[in-house]
Scaffold this motif. Structure first.
Motif, PDB file in Angstrom:
ATOM      1  N   MET A   1       0.841  -1.183   0.000  1.00  0.00           N
ATOM      2  CA  MET A   1       0.000   0.000   0.000  1.00  0.00           C
ATOM      3  C   MET A   1       0.880   1.239   0.000  1.00  0.00           C
ATOM      4  O   MET A   1       1.669   1.451   0.926  1.00  0.00           O
ATOM      5  CB  MET A   1      -0.898   0.001   1.241  1.00  0.00           C
ATOM      6  N   ILE A   2       0.761   2.050  -1.069  1.00  0.00           N
ATOM      7  CA  ILE A   2       1.512   3.297  -1.156  1.00  0.00           C
ATOM      8  C   ILE A   2       0.846   4.311  -0.231  1.00  0.00           C
ATOM      9  O   ILE A   2      -0.304   4.686  -0.421  1.00  0.00           O
ATOM     10  CB  ILE A   2       1.521   3.840  -2.597  1.00  0.00           C
ATOM     11  N   ASN A   3       1.589   4.754   0.784  1.00  0.00           N
ATOM     12  CA  ASN A   3       1.047   5.684   1.765  1.00  0.00           C
ATOM     13  C   ASN A   3       2.189   6.474   2.373  1.00  0.00           C
ATOM     14  O   ASN A   3       3.255   5.923   2.657  1.00  0.00           O
ATOM     15  CB  ASN A   3       0.293   4.914   2.853  1.00  0.00           C
ATOM     16  N   LEU A   4       2.003   7.780   2.534  1.00  0.00           N
ATOM     17  CA  LEU A   4       3.021   8.642   3.108  1.00  0.00           C
ATOM     18  C   LEU A   4       2.807   8.793   4.615  1.00  0.00           C
ATOM     19  O   LEU A   4       1.654   8.839   5.073  1.00  0.00           O
ATOM     20  CB  LEU A   4       2.973  10.028   2.459  1.00  0.00           C
ATOM     21  N   PRO A   5       3.893   8.917   5.393  1.00  0.00           N
ATOM     22  CA  PRO A   5       3.746   9.108   6.842  1.00  0.00           C
ATOM     23  C   PRO A   5       2.891  10.311   7.211  1.00  0.00           C
ATOM     24  O   PRO A   5       2.197  10.289   8.225  1.00  0.00           O
ATOM     25  CB  PRO A   5       5.202   9.293   7.316  1.00  0.00           C
ATOM     26  N   ARG A   6       2.903  11.361   6.371  1.00  0.00           N
ATOM     27  CA  ARG A   6       2.105  12.558   6.695  1.00  0.00           C
ATOM     28  C   ARG A   6       0.640  12.406   6.286  1.00  0.00           C
ATOM     29  O   ARG A   6      -0.132  13.357   6.421  1.00  0.00           O
ATOM     30  CB  ARG A   6       2.706  13.793   6.035  1.00  0.00           C
TER      31      ARG A   6
ATOM     32  N   TYR B   1       8.146  16.653  -8.230  1.00  0.00           N
ATOM     33  CA  TYR B   1       8.757  15.834  -7.180  1.00  0.00           C
ATOM     34  C   TYR B   1       7.782  14.777  -6.667  1.00  0.00           C
ATOM     35  O   TYR B   1       8.190  13.676  -6.287  1.00  0.00           O
ATOM     36  CB  TYR B   1       9.233  16.723  -6.031  1.00  0.00           C
ATOM     37  N   GLY B   2       6.494  15.096  -6.681  1.00  0.00           N
ATOM     38  CA  GLY B   2       5.508  14.111  -6.254  1.00  0.00           C
ATOM     39  C   GLY B   2       5.466  12.909  -7.183  1.00  0.00           C
ATOM     40  O   GLY B   2       5.276  11.773  -6.741  1.00  0.00           O
ATOM     41  N   GLU B   3       5.636  13.156  -8.489  1.00  0.00           N
ATOM     42  CA  GLU B   3       5.669  12.056  -9.455  1.00  0.00           C
ATOM     43  C   GLU B   3       6.886  11.175  -9.218  1.00  0.00           C
ATOM     44  O   GLU B   3       6.810   9.934  -9.297  1.00  0.00           O
ATOM     45  CB  GLU B   3       5.690  12.621 -10.876  1.00  0.00           C
ATOM     46  N   ILE B   4       8.007  11.813  -8.927  1.00  0.00           N
ATOM     47  CA  ILE B   4       9.238  11.060  -8.663  1.00  0.00           C
ATOM     48  C   ILE B   4       9.072  10.221  -7.400  1.00  0.00           C
ATOM     49  O   ILE B   4       9.407   9.023  -7.375  1.00  0.00           O
ATOM     50  CB  ILE B   4      10.427  12.021  -8.518  1.00  0.00           C
ATOM     51  N   GLY B   5       8.552  10.830  -6.340  1.00  0.00           N
ATOM     52  CA  GLY B   5       8.351  10.104  -5.092  1.00  0.00           C
ATOM     53  C   GLY B   5       7.412   8.929  -5.264  1.00  0.00           C
ATOM     54  O   GLY B   5       7.636   7.846  -4.712  1.00  0.00           O
ATOM     55  N   CYS B   6       6.351   9.128  -6.048  1.00  0.00           N
ATOM     56  CA  CYS B   6       5.391   8.047  -6.300  1.00  0.00           C
ATOM     57  C   CYS B   6       6.061   6.900  -7.032  1.00  0.00           C
ATOM     58  O   CYS B   6       5.885   5.721  -6.682  1.00  0.00           O
ATOM     59  CB  CYS B   6       4.216   8.590  -7.095  1.00  0.00           C
ATOM     60  N   THR B   7       6.849   7.211  -8.060  1.00  0.00           N
ATOM     61  CA  THR B   7       7.570   6.165  -8.788  1.00  0.00           C
ATOM     62  C   THR B   7       8.524   5.410  -7.865  1.00  0.00           C
ATOM     63  O   THR B   7       8.598   4.172  -7.906  1.00  0.00           O
ATOM     64  CB  THR B   7       8.353   6.785  -9.963  1.00  0.00           C
ATOM     65  N   LEU B   8       9.235   6.143  -7.008  1.00  0.00           N
ATOM     66  CA  LEU B   8      10.174   5.487  -6.096  1.00  0.00           C
ATOM     67  C   LEU B   8       9.451   4.613  -5.074  1.00  0.00           C
ATOM     68  O   LEU B   8       9.974   3.576  -4.646  1.00  0.00           O
ATOM     69  CB  LEU B   8      11.030   6.534  -5.384  1.00  0.00           C
ATOM     70  N   ALA B   9       8.243   4.998  -4.685  1.00  0.00           N
ATOM     71  CA  ALA B   9       7.467   4.179  -3.747  1.00  0.00           C
ATOM     72  C   ALA B   9       7.050   2.864  -4.400  1.00  0.00           C
ATOM     73  O   ALA B   9       7.122   1.796  -3.786  1.00  0.00           O
ATOM     74  CB  ALA B   9       6.240   4.953  -3.265  1.00  0.00           C
ATOM     75  N   HIS B  10       6.602   2.925  -5.654  1.00  0.00           N
ATOM     76  CA  HIS B  10       6.238   1.701  -6.365  1.00  0.00           C
ATOM     77  C   HIS B  10       7.469   0.811  -6.549  1.00  0.00           C
ATOM     78  O   HIS B  10       7.401  -0.405  -6.363  1.00  0.00           O
ATOM     79  CB  HIS B  10       5.620   2.041  -7.719  1.00  0.00           C
ATOM     80  N   LEU B  11       8.582   1.431  -6.901  1.00  0.00           N
ATOM     81  CA  LEU B  11       9.826   0.681  -7.059  1.00  0.00           C
ATOM     82  C   LEU B  11      10.221  -0.012  -5.759  1.00  0.00           C
ATOM     83  O   LEU B  11      10.638  -1.179  -5.761  1.00  0.00           O
ATOM     84  CB  LEU B  11      10.936   1.633  -7.522  1.00  0.00           C
TER      85      LEU B  11
ATOM     86  N   LEU C   1      14.793   1.295 -13.606  1.00  0.00           N
ATOM     87  CA  LEU C   1      13.979   2.507 -13.608  1.00  0.00           C
ATOM     88  C   LEU C   1      14.612   3.616 -12.781  1.00  0.00           C
ATOM     89  O   LEU C   1      14.447   4.804 -13.087  1.00  0.00           O
ATOM     90  CB  LEU C   1      12.576   2.170 -13.072  1.00  0.00           C
ATOM     91  N   GLU C   2      15.346   3.249 -11.732  1.00  0.00           N
ATOM     92  CA  GLU C   2      15.955   4.255 -10.866  1.00  0.00           C
ATOM     93  C   GLU C   2      17.008   5.096 -11.596  1.00  0.00           C
ATOM     94  O   GLU C   2      17.409   6.154 -11.112  1.00  0.00           O
ATOM     95  CB  GLU C   2      16.572   3.600  -9.633  1.00  0.00           C
ATOM     96  N   HIS C   3      17.453   4.644 -12.769  1.00  0.00           N
ATOM     97  CA  HIS C   3      18.452   5.392 -13.541  1.00  0.00           C
ATOM     98  C   HIS C   3      17.820   6.194 -14.673  1.00  0.00           C
ATOM     99  O   HIS C   3      18.541   6.842 -15.445  1.00  0.00           O
ATOM    100  CB  HIS C   3      19.495   4.428 -14.118  1.00  0.00           C
ATOM    101  N   ALA C   4      16.508   6.147 -14.795  1.00  0.00           N
ATOM    102  CA  ALA C   4      15.810   6.930 -15.828  1.00  0.00           C
ATOM    103  C   ALA C   4      14.369   7.131 -15.366  1.00  0.00           C
ATOM    104  O   ALA C   4      13.427   6.655 -15.987  1.00  0.00           O
ATOM    105  CB  ALA C   4      15.857   6.219 -17.178  1.00  0.00           C
ATOM    106  N   ILE C   5      14.202   7.841 -14.263  1.00  0.00           N
ATOM    107  CA  ILE C   5      12.896   7.939 -13.606  1.00  0.00           C
ATOM    108  C   ILE C   5      11.893   8.690 -14.468  1.00  0.00           C
ATOM    109  O   ILE C   5      12.156   9.808 -14.932  1.00  0.00           O
ATOM    110  CB  ILE C   5      13.040   8.611 -12.230  1.00  0.00           C
ATOM    111  N   VAL C   6      10.743   8.042 -14.678  1.00  0.00           N
ATOM    112  CA  VAL C   6       9.597   8.642 -15.356  1.00  0.00           C
ATOM    113  C   VAL C   6       8.382   8.443 -14.458  1.00  0.00           C
ATOM    114  O   VAL C   6       8.427   7.642 -13.517  1.00  0.00           O
ATOM    115  CB  VAL C   6       9.348   7.998 -16.736  1.00  0.00           C
ATOM    116  N   PRO C   7       7.282   9.133 -14.718  1.00  0.00           N
ATOM    117  CA  PRO C   7       6.079   8.885 -13.920  1.00  0.00           C
ATOM    118  C   PRO C   7       5.649   7.422 -14.037  1.00  0.00           C
ATOM    119  O   PRO C   7       5.667   6.843 -15.125  1.00  0.00           O
ATOM    120  CB  PRO C   7       5.039   9.827 -14.538  1.00  0.00           C
ATOM    121  N   ILE C   8       5.258   6.844 -12.933  1.00  0.00           N
ATOM    122  CA  ILE C   8       4.850   5.437 -12.927  1.00  0.00           C
ATOM    123  C   ILE C   8       3.664   5.215 -13.862  1.00  0.00           C
ATOM    124  O   ILE C   8       3.525   4.148 -14.474  1.00  0.00           O
ATOM    125  CB  ILE C   8       4.519   4.989 -11.474  1.00  0.00           C
ATOM    126  N   ASP C   9       2.810   6.219 -14.025  1.00  0.00           N
ATOM    127  CA  ASP C   9       1.672   6.127 -14.946  1.00  0.00           C
ATOM    128  C   ASP C   9       2.126   5.872 -16.385  1.00  0.00           C
ATOM    129  O   ASP C   9       1.404   5.250 -17.164  1.00  0.00           O
ATOM    130  CB  ASP C   9       0.861   7.428 -14.931  1.00  0.00           C
TER     131      ASP C   9
END
Length: 234
Positions: free
Chosen positions: A1-6, A69-79, A173-181
């Motif tokens: 489950m993708i979820n942020l602490p905040r 930055y939100g798109e990047i963070g989302c991709t990194l969370a899925h990764l 993917l971590e070496h060419a980050i794109v939106p997970i969508d």
């Protein structure tokens, strides 16, 4: 489950709606660079992450602007979820949900019934539980309740086979980050952007529940942690 602490509000909402007998791992329990409100370019580069040259001249508003930055963070969370699933457990299927997903009380039962119907007849790597189609699709279903997805956005609910994890992680993917969508559809169709298509050629077999098994909460109700963030500076 993708979820942020905040976002404990979203975690509480999801905990109340998920089937009680479904084991869930929340990314908010991990330490990671997933929050677009906290990410910086220096932080990403120091961690070894590299961004794909995303902004191009295009009529498509999503392509003619920098990454957020939100798109990047989302991709990194899925990764991070794929890596965690690959390193732990031996389940045949892994479900990834975002914390604005809407699941029915019969979610688990409906999912298992659907899998029983489709697995032996139509092998797949990626199964969308819900999505937003961007292009017309074939009218003929693959089998009752399932279609072959065309170009689609949204990753609030999907399922992966264990073998698909190896394929996803091998793309680096971590070496060419794109939106997970954009990343997921690039692996099962010829992506409409030539540069994305060249970097991430199709290599997965994808199916999608039709009608969707999972829906997404409206943005005016749940907000958007992806969109509510700054653009990456040049």
């Amino acid at each position: 489950m993708i979820n942020l602490p905040r976002r404990p509000d979203r975690r509480t909402w999801m905990t109340k709606t998920l089937p009680p007998d479904l084991p869930v791992t929340f990314t908010s329990d991990w330490t990671g660079s997933f929050d677009g409100h906290e990410l910086t370019r220096n932080q990403l580069e120091s961690a070894g992450y590299k961004l794909f040259p995303w902004k191009i001249e295009s009529d498509n508003p999503w392509w003619s602007r920098p990454l957020k930055y939100g798109e990047i963070g989302c991709t990194l969370a899925h990764l991070a979820c794929w890596r965690h699933a690959a390193e732990t457990g031996d389940e045949k299927f892994i479900v990834i949900l975002e914390d604005d997903a809407i699941v029915r009380s019969t979610f688990l039962e409906d999912l298992l019934v659907g899998l029983h119907r489709v697995v032996s007849r139509n092998p797949f790597d990626l199964l969308y539980l819900g999505r937003f189609p961007l292009e017309p699709e074939e009218d003929q279903p693959v089998t009752a309740g399932f279609v072959s997805p065309a170009y689609s956005h949204c990753t609030f609910g999907y399922l992966l086979t264990r073998s698909a994890l190896d394929i996803l992680l091998a793309t680096n993917l971590e070496h060419a980050i794109v939106p997970i969508d954009e990343f997921l559809p690039s692996l099962y169709i010829d992506h409409p952007r030539p540069d994305v298509r060249a970097r991430f050629p199709k290599q997965l077999k994808a199916l999608a529940f039709d009608p969707p098994l999972v829906h997404q909460r409206p943005k005016d109700e749940a907000g958007s942690d992806t969109e509510d963030s700054d653009f990456v500076e040049p």
